[in-house]
Design an enzyme around this catalytic site. Structure first.
Site, short mmCIF file in Angstrom:
data_model
loop_
_atom_site.label_atom_id
_atom_site.label_comp_id
_atom_site.label_asym_id
_atom_site.label_seq_id
_atom_site.Cartn_x
_atom_site.Cartn_y
_atom_site.Cartn_z
CD GLU A 74 20.33 -20.51 19.84
OE1 GLU A 74 20.26 -20.85 18.58
OE2 GLU A 74 21.39 -20.38 20.53
CE1 TYR A 116 22.66 -21.66 14.65
CE2 TYR A 116 20.38 -21.56 16.07
CZ TYR A 116 21.48 -20.87 15.48
OH TYR A 116 22.17 -20.10 16.54
CG ASP A 118 23.50 -17.26 13.94
OD1 ASP A 118 24.53 -16.84 13.39
OD2 ASP A 118 23.76 -16.97 15.01
CB CYS A 169 37.36 -8.29 13.92
SG CYS A 169 37.35 -9.42 13.97
CB CYS A 172 39.88 -11.48 8.50
SG CYS A 172 38.70 -11.68 6.80
S1 SF4 Z 1 35.79 -8.55 7.87
FE1 SF4 Z 1 37.47 -9.91 9.01
S2 SF4 Z 1 38.44 -8.58 10.12
FE2 SF4 Z 1 36.24 -7.68 10.00
S3 SF4 Z 1 34.80 -8.14 11.14
FE3 SF4 Z 1 34.75 -9.84 9.40
S4 SF4 Z 1 36.21 -11.60 10.46
FE4 SF4 Z 1 36.97 -9.35 11.04
#
Ligand code: SF4
Length: 386
Positions: free
Chosen positions: A53, A136, A156, A222, A228
């Site tokens: 780290e 951190y 981070d 993702c 998101c």
């Molecule tokens: S913007 Fe949202 S959907 Fe796209 S990679 Fe990042 S967290 Fe995932």
């Protein structure tokens, strides 16, 4: 108050528990295999986590991966590191830059041996009291090495980006960075799982490093794409993730390249142990100042050089960005090197074959590379012909 961008509230995030499970499942399949990582769910050696780290602070993972194993081989335990002379540790840190971290690591190892029986403490306050251990690093050690998920998670730059996009966070211009970071930590904490806090933290770090990258995030890969907010609002690529950095003030200096005629060894100066880049080696140079480079005579009278010679300026300049300044160096060299140079304070001759393994800062390495290229016989012949 934390600031979700307009319309972000229209996006209903998935329950945090569901997201945490998805992060962990993604980590189990797609995590980066790094030399300091244990298999998912396996406890890590706190010493190894701590060293990794500290090395990773503002340094590319690929660079750390090259230096980590040799460092651990040489100093496999807190006791071994504490017993090493500081100069040796600085040499072992060569190539990682920001040498204050090596000073702190070494001081910290000694303190751990003196007061903690050579063990890193689990308690957050005790960790934070150690040299060079900020919020951190303490959070990362607690989560990854001790499996403690009872405080704020380590956040981070990669985690900040994922969290800011996942919740579509934005801030008014001028929002203090401390407030922005505190809010990001709070949102990150809302994602915490019931178990495996270390793997969870590393999952989001890896997602930010490989999928939710700064430009053109790969949202299709993702694991939390449907939850998101930035993606739903079509702002994943354009969301402003932090305050614009103010331009760094410029400083100018002159460095002196002195090579011993009989064997090509190079004159370097060891910086004082206390102060910026403490204990590292570098070509002798003038102080930095806000106007253009120094003349040789001026540098000699200011004590930056121990001898007068027929100095000539090497072509080109060396520019380097530090956290608080951007510095620009002119480099001068002299053909007629007096023999009595050992009188110079902190000066050492270093054979060219040993330069790589010495404790040179990134800036000193740039100066060395520049001077070597500019004084190569071919480069000189080429200039003469031109
Ligand atoms: S913007 Fe949202 S959907 Fe796209 S990679 Fe990042 S967290 Fe995932």
């Amino acid at each position: 108050m934390a600031s979700r961008i307009p319309d972000a509230s229209l996006v209903t995030p998935a329950p945090p528990g569901a997201l945490a499970a998805r992060f962990l499942a993604w980590y189990d399949r797609h995590r980066r295999h790094l030399p300091w990582r244990m298999a998912p769910g396996t406890p890590s050696d706190p010493y190894r986590v701590w060293v990794s780290e500290v090395m990773l602070q503002q340094v590319r993972v690929e660079t750390v991966a090259r230096h980590y194993a040799p460092f651990l081989e040489r100093w496999p335990t807190v006791e071994a590191l504490a017993a090493a002379p500081l100069e040796e540790v600085l040499r072992g840190w060569s190539g990682l830059g920001r040498y204050a971290r090596a000073h702190n690591l070494h001081a910290c190892a000694r303190l751990l041996v003196e007061r903690h029986e050579g063990r890193l403490p689990e308690d957050e306050a005790a960790l934070r009291a150690l040299p060079g251990v900020g919020p951190y690093t303490a959070a990362a050690i607690r989560a990854i090495a001790f499996g403690r998920g009872d405080a704020l998670p380590p956040v981070d730059g990669n985690v900040e980006r994922v969290v800011a996009r996942l919740f579509a966070l934005g801030w008014e211009p001028g929002t203090p960075d401390t407030r922005r970071r505190a809010e990001l930590r709070r949102f990150a904490a809302s994602l915490a799982p019931d178990g495996r806090p270390g793997d969870h933290a590393q999952a989001i770090m890896d997602l930010g490093a490989t999928v939710c990258v700064p430009r053109r995030p790969r949202c299709g890969a993702c694991p939390v794409q449907d939850a998101c907010a930035a993606r739903a609002l079509g702002v994943a690529d354009t969301l402003v993730l932090g305050p614009k950095r103010a331009p760094r003030p410029k400083r100018y200096a002159t460095a002196f390249w002195v090579s011993r005629p009989e064997d090509g060894a190079v004159l370097l100066r060891r910086r004082p142990m206390k102060g910026p880049l403490g204990g590292t080696l570098e070509p002798p140079s003038t102080e930095w100042r806000p106007r253009r480079a120094w003349r040789a005579a001026e540098a000699i009278s200011a004590g930056a050089l121990p001898f007068a010679a027929d100095w000539r300026r090497l072509p080109g300049r060396v520019r380097h960005a530090l956290s608080s300044y951007e510095v620009e160096f002119a480099v001068m060299t002299a053909a007629d090197v007096p023999r009595a140079l050992d009188t110079m304070d902190g000066a050492v001759w270093v054979g060219r074959e040993h330069l790589e393994g010495e404790a040179l800062s990134s800036l000193a390495r740039k100066l060395v590379r520049h001077a070597l290229a500019a004084t190569r016989p071919r480069a000189i012949r080429h200039r003469r012909r031109a």
